[in-house]
Design an enzyme around this catalytic site. Structure first.
Site, PDB file in Angstrom:
ATOM      1  N   CYS A 139       0.839  -1.209   0.000  1.00  0.00           N
ATOM      2  CA  CYS A 139       0.000   0.000   0.000  1.00  0.00           C
ATOM      3  C   CYS A 139       0.869   1.252   0.000  1.00  0.00           C
ATOM      4  CB  CYS A 139      -0.940  -0.001   1.199  1.00  0.00           C
ATOM      5  SG  CYS A 139      -1.987   1.475   1.263  1.00  0.00           S
ATOM      6  N   CYS A 142      -0.442   4.124   2.155  1.00  0.00           N
ATOM      7  CA  CYS A 142      -0.229   3.924   3.599  1.00  0.00           C
ATOM      8  C   CYS A 142       1.239   4.152   3.959  1.00  0.00           C
ATOM      9  CB  CYS A 142      -0.580   2.506   4.041  1.00  0.00           C
ATOM     10  SG  CYS A 142      -2.021   1.792   3.285  1.00  0.00           S
ATOM     11  N   ASP A 143       2.137   3.604   3.180  1.00  0.00           N
ATOM     12  CA  ASP A 143       3.528   3.493   3.619  1.00  0.00           C
ATOM     13  C   ASP A 143       4.536   4.307   2.816  1.00  0.00           C
ATOM     14  OD1 ASP A 143       2.732   1.724   5.618  1.00  0.00           O
ATOM     15  OD2 ASP A 143       2.847   0.011   4.274  1.00  0.00           O
TER      16      ASP A 143
END
Ligand code: NDP
Length: 313
Positions: A139, A142-143
């Site tokens: 992701c 997200c990261d």
């Protein structure tokens, strides 16, 4: 089917990501006495991420697993009955609906919320598994932030990979994009954007032979499948964007889905084709897939279920 019914509940929630827990919080507060089965991975996909910085209300960020423990605690405090167990089969051919838990007990429910999520697809490499959470992620939204100012690689060639490569290109010095064929599946407009971005290099006809690094990602070995040549590229993060699989298999005989298994809901609602069965979170959303959108749709499902159940009494 010869189901041995062991229990009857008012509202059954299947799945324990942000969608399921939010549905449980709302349903418990509305006195619907929800019973939630957590599935094989309590807390869902967020339990395999590290820090979550984009969920509103946490100005300093929060670890994904901790956030899901908080969701669960809040649901319990409101009175939801949270249980460890996996829905293994359903019989939605008549009401009340029947759900088999752990291949043993059948539960009857007046209404059901499906919030079983989706699972990222992985390449299946040993190094990918070992370094998951240590530079390997599925992701970018997200990261990606953790790799700002670094070089990263991304594998995949669909719209998600294209979108995530463009997202990463804004944060990272360089994005190495590994594409297994000589063409991309992504829409033309997305492909054009990727190709025109100067800090994205595309490796056509290429596969990931290995992710390099002992305790964190330090590089990737890329193999050209036409020439069989390999090259090692130094990177700090490795993103897998080869698609997701919605966890919807057990519902397929009863619930309308698209060709890839995402549950269809009536737009603007959480209603499925069956009255009294609602869907929330990633199992019905291939587009946004964020914790906050999943939580929002869990709220919708609880409110839809409440309205439905109140008309039945
Ligand atoms: P897709 O299934 O569309 O694409 C998956 C990609 O991963 C393909 O390019 C595929 O290659 C590649 N792939 C699969 N397995 C491997 C493997 N083992 N090794 C290397 N590469 C692999 O998934 P997406 O998540 O990209 O998209 C899912 C759906 O969501 C699509 O319908 C998409 O259009 C949509 N979407 C739309 C967006 C938008 O409109 N903004 C944003 C994101 C998604 P190959 O092509 O060779 O099969």
């Amino acid at each position: 089917m010869s189901e041995k019914i062991t229990e009857k509940v008012h509202l059954l929630i299947i799945g324990s990501g942000p969608a399921g827990y939010t549905a449980a919080i709302y349903a418990a507060r509305a006195n619907m006495k929800p019973v939630l089965y957590q599935g094989i991975q309590p807390g869902g996909q967020l339990t395999i991420t590290t820090e979550v910085e984009n969920y509103p209300g946490y100005p300093d960020g929060i670890q994904g697993p901790e956030m899901m423990v908080n969701f669960e605690k809040q649901a319990v405090r409101m009175g939801a009955d949270i249980r460890y167990g996996m829905a293994t089969k359903v019989d939605f051919s008549s009401q009340p609906y029947k759900v088999e838990i752990d291949e043993e007990n059948w539960i009857e429910a007046d209404a059901v919320i499906i919030s079983t999520g989706a699972s990222a697809k992985w390449l299946g490499l040993e190094s990918e598994q070992r370094l998951n959470g240590f530079g390997v992620s599925a992701c970018a939204v997200c990261d990606g932030f953790f790799f700002r100012g670094k070089e990263v690689a991304i594998v995949g060639a669909g719209d998600t990979a294209a979108e995530e490569a463009l997202y990463l290109a804004k944060l990272c010095t360089h994005v190495h994009m590994i594409v297994r064929r000589d063409t991309m599946r992504a829409s033309k407009v997305m492909q054009d954007r990727v190709i025109k971005t100067p800090n994205i290099t595309i490796y056509w006809n290429s596969e990931t032979e290995e992710i390099l690094g002992e305790h964190k990602v330090e590089g990737v070995r890329i193999k050209n499948v036409i020439t069989n040549n390999t090259q090692d590229v130094a990177i700090g993060g490795f993103f897998v964007a080869i698609g997701h699989k919605p966890n919807s298999d057990i519902f397929k005989d009863f619930i309308d889905m698209d060709e890839t298994g995402y549950i269809k809901t009536i737009p603007g609602t959480s209603k499925t084709n069956l009255e009294g069965v609602f869907a929330a979170g990633d199992v019905q959303d291939k587009n946004y897939r964020q914790a906050v959108t999943a939580a929002g749709s869990g709220c919708m499902a609880a409110l839809d279920a409440e309205r439905y159940l109140s008309t039945k009494q």
